[in-house]
Write a protein that holds these residues in place. Structure first.
Motif: not given
Length: 142
Positions: A12-15, A17, A20, A46, A70-72
């Motif tokens: 993942e590029t950000r945590t 939720s 998500d 992650g 872009e989420r990963h």
């Protein structure tokens, strides 16, 4: 139709939720049902591991789209081969969060994913583990 199974791993590029994941599953289930795709998404601290099953060109096209999401990042195609039957035949898209599951099978898969990340496991072992899970597991909602 040429039934294939595709497995990839990414980070993942950000945590991400719970919302998500709920959004991902809602979109994936609708799309996959319309395209004859089945599969499961595994999440572990992650790291994401996804199995997609369906017609070769359909899941290849979907994977190309997923790889640009872009989420990963660090999308790694682990396996893309013909199969005789679906492992996740009842799931347009299931999800297993390995951080919250406590069953010993999940510990085994988590360990396998950790070993894969460090380069210590071959892809066929992961595929065998997925098949173990599908015999007695129903994916839960988030």
């Amino acid at each position: 139709m040429s039934l294939h199974q595709l497995i990839y791993q990414s980070r993942e590029t950000r945590t991400l939720s719970n919302q998500d994941f709920a959004d991902i599953l809602e979109v994936a289930r609708k799309f996959n049902e319309s395209q004859g795709i089945t599969g499961c998404l595994f999440y572990n601290g992650g790291w994401l591991l996804q199995v997609l099953e369906g017609e070769q060109s359909t899941i290849d096209s979907l994977y190309q789209k997923i790889a640009r999401d872009e989420r990963h990042k660090d999308c790694n195609l682990m396996y893309f081969e013909p199969v005789e039957k679906r492992v996740f035949s009842k799931w347009t898209m299931g999800m297993i969060n390995l951080e919250t599951e406590k069953n010993s099978k999940y510990s085994e898969l988590k360990s396998t994913m950790d070993e894969f990340q460090s380069g210590k496991v071959a892809v066929p072992l992961a595929i065998k583990l997925f098949r173990i899970f599908t015999h007695d597991f129903t994916p839960k909602s988030i």
